[in-house]
Design a protein around this motif. Sequence first.
Motif, PDB file in Angstrom:
ATOM      1  N   UNK A   8      47.385  30.043   4.304  1.00 30.43           N
ATOM      2  CA  UNK A   8      48.577  30.235   5.136  1.00 30.43           C
ATOM      3  C   UNK A   8      48.239  30.650   6.565  1.00 30.43           C
ATOM      4  N   UNK A   9      49.152  30.312   7.480  1.00 31.25           N
ATOM      5  CA  UNK A   9      48.902  30.564   8.907  1.00 31.25           C
ATOM      6  C   UNK A   9      48.646  32.042   9.199  1.00 31.25           C
ATOM      7  N   UNK A  10      49.361  32.957   8.505  1.00 28.51           N
ATOM      8  CA  UNK A  10      49.158  34.391   8.799  1.00 28.51           C
ATOM      9  C   UNK A  10      47.773  34.849   8.358  1.00 28.51           C
ATOM     10  N   UNK A  11      47.241  34.243   7.289  1.00 24.46           N
ATOM     11  CA  UNK A  11      45.883  34.603   6.837  1.00 24.46           C
ATOM     12  C   UNK A  11      44.856  34.073   7.844  1.00 24.46           C
ATOM     13  N   UNK A  12      45.080  32.850   8.316  1.00 24.62           N
ATOM     14  CA  UNK A  12      44.173  32.288   9.344  1.00 24.62           C
ATOM     15  C   UNK A  12      44.175  33.211  10.559  1.00 24.62           C
ATOM     16  N   UNK A  13      45.364  33.647  10.956  1.00 24.83           N
ATOM     17  CA  UNK A  13      45.445  34.501  12.158  1.00 24.83           C
ATOM     18  C   UNK A  13      44.730  35.836  11.942  1.00 24.83           C
ATOM     19  N   UNK A  14      44.874  36.405  10.738  1.00 24.58           N
ATOM     20  CA  UNK A  14      44.179  37.673  10.444  1.00 24.58           C
ATOM     21  C   UNK A  14      42.664  37.496  10.569  1.00 24.58           C
ATOM     22  N   UNK A  15      42.167  36.370  10.065  1.00 24.97           N
ATOM     23  CA  UNK A  15      40.717  36.093  10.152  1.00 24.97           C
ATOM     24  C   UNK A  15      40.292  35.972  11.619  1.00 24.97           C
ATOM     25  N   UNK A  16      41.085  35.245  12.397  1.00 23.47           N
ATOM     26  CA  UNK A  16      40.743  35.052  13.821  1.00 23.47           C
ATOM     27  C   UNK A  16      40.779  36.389  14.572  1.00 23.47           C
ATOM     28  N   UNK A  17      41.768  37.228  14.242  1.00 23.73           N
ATOM     29  CA  UNK A  17      41.858  38.549  14.902  1.00 23.73           C
ATOM     30  C   UNK A  17      40.648  39.413  14.565  1.00 23.73           C
ATOM     31  N   UNK A  18      40.183  39.316  13.313  1.00 23.70           N
ATOM     32  CA  UNK A  18      39.003  40.101  12.915  1.00 23.70           C
ATOM     33  C   UNK A  18      37.802  39.696  13.769  1.00 23.70           C
ATOM     34  N   UNK A  19      37.676  38.408  14.056  1.00 23.48           N
ATOM     35  CA  UNK A  19      36.567  37.949  14.903  1.00 23.48           C
ATOM     36  C   UNK A  19      36.729  38.416  16.331  1.00 23.48           C
ATOM     37  N   UNK A  20      37.945  38.348  16.830  1.00 21.29           N
ATOM     38  CA  UNK A  20      38.137  38.707  18.245  1.00 21.29           C
ATOM     39  C   UNK A  20      38.067  40.222  18.459  1.00 21.29           C
ATOM     40  N   UNK A  21      38.032  41.010  17.358  1.00 22.68           N
ATOM     41  CA  UNK A  21      37.844  42.460  17.443  1.00 22.68           C
ATOM     42  C   UNK A  21      36.352  42.826  17.512  1.00 22.68           C
ATOM     43  N   UNK A  22      35.467  41.855  17.426  1.00 22.30           N
ATOM     44  CA  UNK A  22      34.027  42.162  17.401  1.00 22.30           C
ATOM     45  C   UNK A  22      33.585  42.824  18.701  1.00 22.30           C
ATOM     46  N   UNK A  23      32.563  43.657  18.577  1.00 22.00           N
ATOM     47  CA  UNK A  23      31.968  44.237  19.779  1.00 22.00           C
ATOM     48  C   UNK A  23      31.159  43.160  20.508  1.00 22.00           C
TER      49      UNK A  23
END
Length: 165
Positions: free
Chosen positions: A22-37
């Motif tokens: 689902x789109x919200x799961x994809x977005x959660x995954x992408x947000x986790x990546x963009x939170x990287x140091x």
Amino acid sequence: MNVLDAIQKRRAVRSFSDQPVPADVVETILRAGSRAQSSKNSQPWRFIVVRNRETLTALSLLGKFAGHVAGADFAVCYVGLEQATWNSFDLGQAAAQMQLAAHELGVGSCIAAMYDQEAAKELLGVPPEMNFFCVISFGYPSADHQPLVMGGRNPLDETVRWERW
Ligand SMILES: Cc1cc2nc3c(=O)[nH]c(=O)nc-3n(C[C@H](O)[C@H](O)[C@H](O)COP(=O)(O)O)c2cc1C
């Protein structure tokens, strides 16, 4: 699932079911990546999400071991904006965070190295001065998914040195 569990248990998944993520799961995954140091918080990356089956198949032909990309529900292409020393280190952290977040959400993943980086750039319209050497397949694991037999890790006393080499 806690972080230590995820780190201990996650294995590469190369075979995916047809169930769409689902789109919200994809977005959660992408947000986790963009939170990287990243070095100086430069965030020197762009993530191209590919769901088009023809494009996934074309990407799967650009790496020697990229066949799994053809069957992914979606792939994230890691584009580095700089040629700087720390660029791939930063992108690697974003990739690892996406893979761990995906694991928590039941989504499997596997890296595919783009052996033909120039063709990969041309396929997705990535400017020539940028880096594009890695794609990650994501999707729910297929019912018959089995991790590869290779996958253990070297013992800690072989990997770690204390105080000096
Ligand atoms: C930089 C990098 C490149 C990789 N390239 C590929 C690849 O092209 N194809 C593939 O199937 N797996 C690839 N992998 C996945 C590794 O083979 C996998 O993580 C490793 O064998 C450990 O397996 P496990 O995570 O199941 O324990 C890559 C992993 C990394 C970190």
